[in-house]
Write a protein that holds these residues in place. Structure first.
Motif, PDB file in Angstrom:
ATOM      1  N   ARG A 116       6.096  -2.484   7.505  1.00 52.77           N
ATOM      2  CA  ARG A 116       6.218  -3.586   6.552  1.00 52.77           C
ATOM      3  C   ARG A 116       5.298  -4.768   6.891  1.00 52.77           C
ATOM      4  N   ALA A 117       5.255  -5.125   8.163  1.00 53.74           N
ATOM      5  CA  ALA A 117       4.552  -6.349   8.552  1.00 53.74           C
ATOM      6  C   ALA A 117       3.058  -6.298   8.233  1.00 53.74           C
ATOM      7  N   ASP A 118       2.461  -5.107   8.355  1.00 48.20           N
ATOM      8  CA  ASP A 118       1.009  -5.026   8.188  1.00 48.20           C
ATOM      9  C   ASP A 118       0.561  -4.517   6.821  1.00 48.20           C
ATOM     10  N   ALA A 119       1.518  -4.161   5.959  1.00 46.13           N
ATOM     11  CA  ALA A 119       1.153  -3.513   4.692  1.00 46.13           C
ATOM     12  C   ALA A 119       0.173  -4.371   3.880  1.00 46.13           C
ATOM     13  N   ASP A 120       0.457  -5.643   3.753  1.00 45.43           N
ATOM     14  CA  ASP A 120      -0.429  -6.494   2.952  1.00 45.43           C
ATOM     15  C   ASP A 120      -1.812  -6.616   3.585  1.00 45.43           C
ATOM     16  N   GLY A 121      -1.857  -6.680   4.899  1.00 43.42           N
ATOM     17  CA  GLY A 121      -3.125  -6.750   5.612  1.00 43.42           C
ATOM     18  C   GLY A 121      -3.962  -5.493   5.384  1.00 43.42           C
ATOM     19  N   ILE A 122      -3.286  -4.347   5.393  1.00 42.51           N
ATOM     20  CA  ILE A 122      -3.994  -3.073   5.175  1.00 42.51           C
ATOM     21  C   ILE A 122      -4.579  -3.041   3.759  1.00 42.51           C
ATOM     22  N   VAL A 123      -3.760  -3.451   2.794  1.00 42.22           N
ATOM     23  CA  VAL A 123      -4.225  -3.460   1.403  1.00 42.22           C
ATOM     24  C   VAL A 123      -5.418  -4.400   1.248  1.00 42.22           C
ATOM     25  N   LYS A 124      -5.343  -5.537   1.882  1.00 39.50           N
ATOM     26  CA  LYS A 124      -6.425  -6.514   1.790  1.00 39.50           C
ATOM     27  C   LYS A 124      -7.743  -5.941   2.329  1.00 39.50           C
ATOM     28  N   LEU A 125      -7.612  -5.234   3.439  1.00 40.48           N
ATOM     29  CA  LEU A 125      -8.789  -4.616   4.055  1.00 40.48           C
ATOM     30  C   LEU A 125      -9.346  -3.501   3.156  1.00 40.48           C
ATOM     31  N   MET A 126      -8.438  -2.708   2.587  1.00 39.30           N
ATOM     32  CA  MET A 126      -8.871  -1.622   1.700  1.00 39.30           C
ATOM     33  C   MET A 126      -9.607  -2.169   0.488  1.00 39.30           C
ATOM     34  N   ARG A 127      -9.113  -3.270  -0.027  1.00 39.09           N
ATOM     35  CA  ARG A 127      -9.706  -3.832  -1.256  1.00 39.09           C
ATOM     36  C   ARG A 127     -11.139  -4.302  -1.049  1.00 39.09           C
ATOM     37  N   LYS A 128     -11.530  -4.457   0.224  1.00 40.96           N
ATOM     38  CA  LYS A 128     -12.910  -4.862   0.491  1.00 40.96           C
ATOM     39  C   LYS A 128     -13.862  -3.678   0.429  1.00 40.96           C
ATOM     40  N   THR A 129     -13.320  -2.457   0.329  1.00 38.81           N
ATOM     41  CA  THR A 129     -14.175  -1.268   0.237  1.00 38.81           C
ATOM     42  C   THR A 129     -14.236  -0.790  -1.213  1.00 38.81           C
TER      43      THR A 129
ATOM     44  N   GLY B 167     -11.412   1.506  -2.196  1.00 43.12           N
ATOM     45  CA  GLY B 167     -10.049   0.974  -2.167  1.00 43.12           C
ATOM     46  C   GLY B 167      -9.890  -0.323  -2.943  1.00 43.12           C
ATOM     47  N   ARG B 168     -10.800  -0.568  -3.892  1.00 42.58           N
ATOM     48  CA  ARG B 168     -10.783  -1.892  -4.539  1.00 42.58           C
ATOM     49  C   ARG B 168      -9.519  -2.151  -5.354  1.00 42.58           C
ATOM     50  N   ASP B 169      -8.832  -1.084  -5.796  1.00 43.96           N
ATOM     51  CA  ASP B 169      -7.592  -1.287  -6.556  1.00 43.96           C
ATOM     52  C   ASP B 169      -6.347  -0.963  -5.733  1.00 43.96           C
ATOM     53  N   ALA B 170      -6.478  -0.987  -4.405  1.00 41.92           N
ATOM     54  CA  ALA B 170      -5.351  -0.628  -3.539  1.00 41.92           C
ATOM     55  C   ALA B 170      -4.165  -1.562  -3.792  1.00 41.92           C
ATOM     56  N   ALA B 171      -2.962  -1.018  -3.596  1.00 43.50           N
ATOM     57  CA  ALA B 171      -1.764  -1.836  -3.822  1.00 43.50           C
ATOM     58  C   ALA B 171      -0.579  -1.262  -3.063  1.00 43.50           C
ATOM     59  N   VAL B 172       0.348  -2.152  -2.717  1.00 40.65           N
ATOM     60  CA  VAL B 172       1.657  -1.702  -2.224  1.00 40.65           C
ATOM     61  C   VAL B 172       2.443  -1.288  -3.459  1.00 40.65           C
TER      62      VAL B 172
ATOM     63  N   ARG C  35       6.373   0.449   4.019  1.00 39.01           N
ATOM     64  CA  ARG C  35       5.824   0.303   2.672  1.00 39.01           C
ATOM     65  C   ARG C  35       4.996   1.526   2.265  1.00 39.01           C
ATOM     66  N   VAL C  36       4.959   1.752   0.952  1.00 40.62           N
ATOM     67  CA  VAL C  36       4.115   2.816   0.404  1.00 40.62           C
ATOM     68  C   VAL C  36       2.890   2.162  -0.228  1.00 40.62           C
ATOM     69  N   ILE C  37       1.711   2.614   0.188  1.00 41.96           N
ATOM     70  CA  ILE C  37       0.463   2.035  -0.323  1.00 41.96           C
ATOM     71  C   ILE C  37      -0.333   3.132  -1.028  1.00 41.96           C
ATOM     72  N   VAL C  38      -0.987   2.787  -2.129  1.00 43.53           N
ATOM     73  CA  VAL C  38      -1.947   3.722  -2.725  1.00 43.53           C
ATOM     74  C   VAL C  38      -3.307   3.025  -2.753  1.00 43.53           C
ATOM     75  N   SER C  39      -4.368   3.813  -2.586  1.00 45.99           N
ATOM     76  CA  SER C  39      -5.687   3.194  -2.438  1.00 45.99           C
ATOM     77  C   SER C  39      -6.343   2.828  -3.766  1.00 45.99           C
ATOM     78  N   GLY C  40      -5.706   3.176  -4.897  1.00 47.29           N
ATOM     79  CA  GLY C  40      -6.296   2.799  -6.189  1.00 47.29           C
ATOM     80  C   GLY C  40      -5.553   3.424  -7.347  1.00 47.29           C
ATOM     81  N   THR C  41      -6.193   3.406  -8.521  1.00 45.49           N
ATOM     82  CA  THR C  41      -5.539   3.885  -9.742  1.00 45.49           C
ATOM     83  C   THR C  41      -5.189   5.364  -9.640  1.00 45.49           C
ATOM     84  N   ILE C  42      -4.039   5.729 -10.221  1.00 46.51           N
ATOM     85  CA  ILE C  42      -3.562   7.102 -10.069  1.00 46.51           C
ATOM     86  C   ILE C  42      -3.779   7.947 -11.335  1.00 46.51           C
ATOM     87  N   GLY C  43      -3.943   9.254 -11.095  1.00 44.26           N
ATOM     88  CA  GLY C  43      -4.033  10.225 -12.195  1.00 44.26           C
ATOM     89  C   GLY C  43      -5.407  10.371 -12.826  1.00 44.26           C
TER      90      GLY C  43
END
Lengths: 355, 333
Positions: free
Chosen positions: B276-289, B292-297, B162-170
């Motif tokens: 793939r298996a951990d992508a959602d978990g990583i995003v969830k963890l990022m969103r707690k910072t 990374g509050r707007d992180a998304a796959v 999966r491709v993840i970004v840590s928040g809003t782009i541009g």
């Protein structure tokens, strides 16, 4: 909800079955890129073809225009203010980018008013604005001249390469070189000149037209409508961009445009001289007309060898049919303007379609 | 005409990559010069990451930051995305004659406070002054050293990742462009300039094996990073337009100038390729910072167009996201 609707529209376009080829020309460079950018072109069913028209202002500007601009820059040491798209377009022997690297003072601006501001900030230097564009930009350019006059700015001028789109479309139709079954008409241009300015196409040349906006649903609806009209041989002009485009256009903008400019014969790349398709600065504002203010004799224009931009702009070929496309001609080293401007068909194909 | 340096050679696009390959690495030795965000070096029994970056920006103060903050965070992030713990930073200043002392002090204060917050020390530096007109107020070079405590965060990427970004782009690119062009309606738009080492440490601690690649999408934006990832590979990178976090203000300025947010610079974001298996978990963890509050796959690794990055638009059509030659220029109409 809105997205569901759009996806259903997309499914209808993708699911069309055409038993004969339908060729639709788009007359606007922004449409050229938006068909790719929104992904709508990827949904086209077999037998539906989009033919790129002369809708990119940078692309239809012939070499001799840039040759003259560069010659003026050299001889009269003017600051050249230009829209960014023009910077990398090859002239007969150079380009603004090369001249800039060689020391010519060339500034990228976002509107003619920016150029006027530069002139006011640097009263000791002549500032020449490269006025290239269709009916959408011409009113802003007219306003810049009116403002310059009002403010008494003496060191501002513009080199008009402005063009009018309906005469070019009519020239293509009259030449009958290429089969076009219908037109997607430019939304922005139509906002100025009005949907009515296009009715001659269905009335005199028997082709259906749709004035369209630029979002994915606009583009899909436009194509679905045109296919339907072609199938039923109904030669109508339908305005589907009514949220922006009126039948009579923007009367205020047209009035300002006509106050400063008068129609003239203009040279289009690939098409030749089209009567009444250009805009010259009226004599009352001659002091702001760079062509008159800085008389020069540019070198004899030279066409790039093998470049087929001209045929492309007449709808005769698609970019990949040009032998230079993607090989000798790329965005890094463009041979023709259609590979430079972000509204150019070659640049759009190269950017979005090189799989 | 002789070949000269053009603005495109500094844009993060094709021209720059060509110059690095054919002009720079050729001379310094392709075996020595590492192309990643930092070079990984072995010193004694330690593995360290070493990076350098030079900062020039007009204007030097902007909503959301300044050139000093940019310099510290840029260097910290280049270390962090390798999986290194940033430790030390240098600061070399090129100052233009006539620069206000007050401005210089404000920039240095900003560097110090950012370094403190990131947990790095500024330990050495240099100053040069050039005559009026020979620089644009101030240029800053920062080099940085970090230690690889565990492992270099680079793993084999496979289709399905999966491709993840840590928040809003541009945000950064468009804030600067709006400011330069006096787009007055763009108030509220600000640079995302931030150091990401703390957020990155959290996710690499929790998911050390799943995180296969990280890069901060600065110059050239998200699309350029994806192109770097897939270049010459048998897989492609697919983005979903609907999943991309883009602020409305950014969309607005992009629309006016005819520029794509996917190519606009970010200064406080990271792109992650994760299993793939951990992508959602990583995003969830990022969103707690906060970073990374707007992180998304936002996409996945596929095999549809090997070597290319592409986007699936909101209506389900696809188009290629090429590596641009140079910076995007605003359009005519």
């Amino acid at each position: 909800m809105e997205n569901d609707l759009n996806k259903r529209l997309a499914a209808r376009l993708k699911g069309l079955r055409l038993d004969q080829e339908i060729r639709i020309m788009e007359v606007c460079g922004t449409h050229t890129t938006e068909f790719f950018r929104t992904g709508v072109k990827d949904l086209f069913p077999g037998n539906l073809t989009l033919v790129d028209g002369p809708g990119c202002p940078v692309c239809v500007t012939p070499n001799d225009y840039l040759d003259r601009a560069i010659e003026i820059g050299k001889q009269h040491r003017t600051i050249i203010a230009t829209f960014g798209d023009m910077i990398k377009v090859p002239s007969s022997y150079s380009s603004l980018a090369k001249e800039k690297a060689g020391g010519m003072d060339i500034r990228v601006v976002y509107s003619p008013m920016n150029a006027l501001e530069i002139a006011e900030a640097e009263p000791g230097t002549e500032v020449m604005f490269l006025s290239v564009g269709f009916e959408t930009t011409a009113p802003a350019e007219a306003v810049a001249i009116l403002e310059a006059k009002k403010r008494g700015v003496k060191n501002f001028s513009l080199l008009s390469g402005n063009k009018l789109t309906p005469p070019a479309v009519e020239a293509l139709l009259a030449a009958q070189e290429v089969k076009i079954d219908g037109f997607i008409l430019p939304g922005h241009v139509s906002a100025i000149i009005g949907a009515g300015a296009w009715r001659f196409i269905s009335e005199r040349y028997g082709r259906p037209c749709v004035v369209s906006g630029f979002d994915a649903p606009d583009l899909i609806m436009g194509m679905l409508t045109l296919v339907d009209l072609v199938k039923k041989t109904r030669n109508e002009t339908i305005n589907q961009y009514t949220r922006v485009v009126k039948e009579e256009g923007n009367l205020k903008a047209l009035e300002i445009l006509r106050q400063v400019f008068r129609p003239s014969d203009a040279h289009w790349r690939g098409i030749g001289v089209i009567p009444g398709s250009g805009l010259d600065v009226r004599d009352e504002y001659a002091e702001f007309d760079a062509a008159k203010k800085f008389p020069v004799t540019p070198p004899e224009p030279k066409a790039a060898k093998g470049c087929r931009c001209g045929e492309l702009l007449r709808g005769l070929i698609t970019p990949p049919e040009c032998a230079l496309y993607g090989k000798a001609c790329t965005p890094e080293e463009p041979v023709g303007p259609c590979m430079v401007s972000m509204e150019g068909p070659c640049a759009a194909y190269y950017k979005y379609w090189s799989r | 005409m002789a070949k000269t340096i053009l603005p495109g050679h500094g844009s993060g696009g094709k021209l720059m990559n060509e110059m690095i390959d054919t002009v720079i690495r050729k001379r310094f030795g392709a075996g020595n010069v590492q192309l990643d965000d930092s070079a990984i070096l072995t010193v004694g029994s330690s593995s360290i990451a070493f990076t350098t970056d030079t900062f020039t920006i007009t204007p030097i103060f902007f909503p959301g930051g300044d050139i000093g903050r940019l310099a510290v965070n840029g260097t910290v992030n280049d270390l962090a995305v390798m999986g290194a713990r940033p430790l030390y930073i240098s600061c070399a200043l090129v100052l233009e004659e006539g620069l206000d002392f007050a401005d210089l002090e404000r920039i240095l204060e900003s560097m110090k406070s950012e370094a403190d917050s990131a947990g790095v020390a500024i330990v050495t530096g240099d100053t040069k002054v050039v005559p009026n007109g020979k620089a644009d107020k101030i240029f800053i070079n920062t080099s940085g050293i970090g230690i690889i405590d565990k492992r270099i965060q680079r793993r084999e990427i496979v289709p399905g990742d999966r491709v993840i970004v840590s928040g809003t782009i541009g945000d950064h690119g468009m804030a600067i462009m709006a400011l330069r062009n006096n787009l007055s309606f763009s108030r509220g738009l600000q640079s995302d300039c931030a150091h990401l080492n703390r957020m990155i440490a959290k996710i690499t601690d929790a998911y050390p094996d799943s995180i296969k690649f990280m890069r901060d999408p600065t110059r050239g934006g998200v699309a350029s990073v994806l192109n770097e990832i897939v270049k010459g590979k048998q897989y492609s990178a697919m983005l979903s337009e609907e999943a991309l976090p883009v602020r409305d203000e950014v969309k607005g300025v992009c629309g006016i100038l005819g520029i794509e947010a996917l190519y606009a610079a970010n200064e406080g974001k990271v792109i992650i390729i994760a299993g793939r298996a951990d992508a959602d978990g990583i995003v969830k963890l990022m969103r707690k910072t906060p970073e990374g509050r707007d992180a998304a796959v936002i996409g996945e690794i596929t095999t549809a167009f090997p070597g290319k990055a592409y986007i699936e638009t909101a209506i389900g059509g696809r188009r290629i996201l090429p590596l641009l030659t140079e910076e995007q220029l605003p359009r005519i109409c």
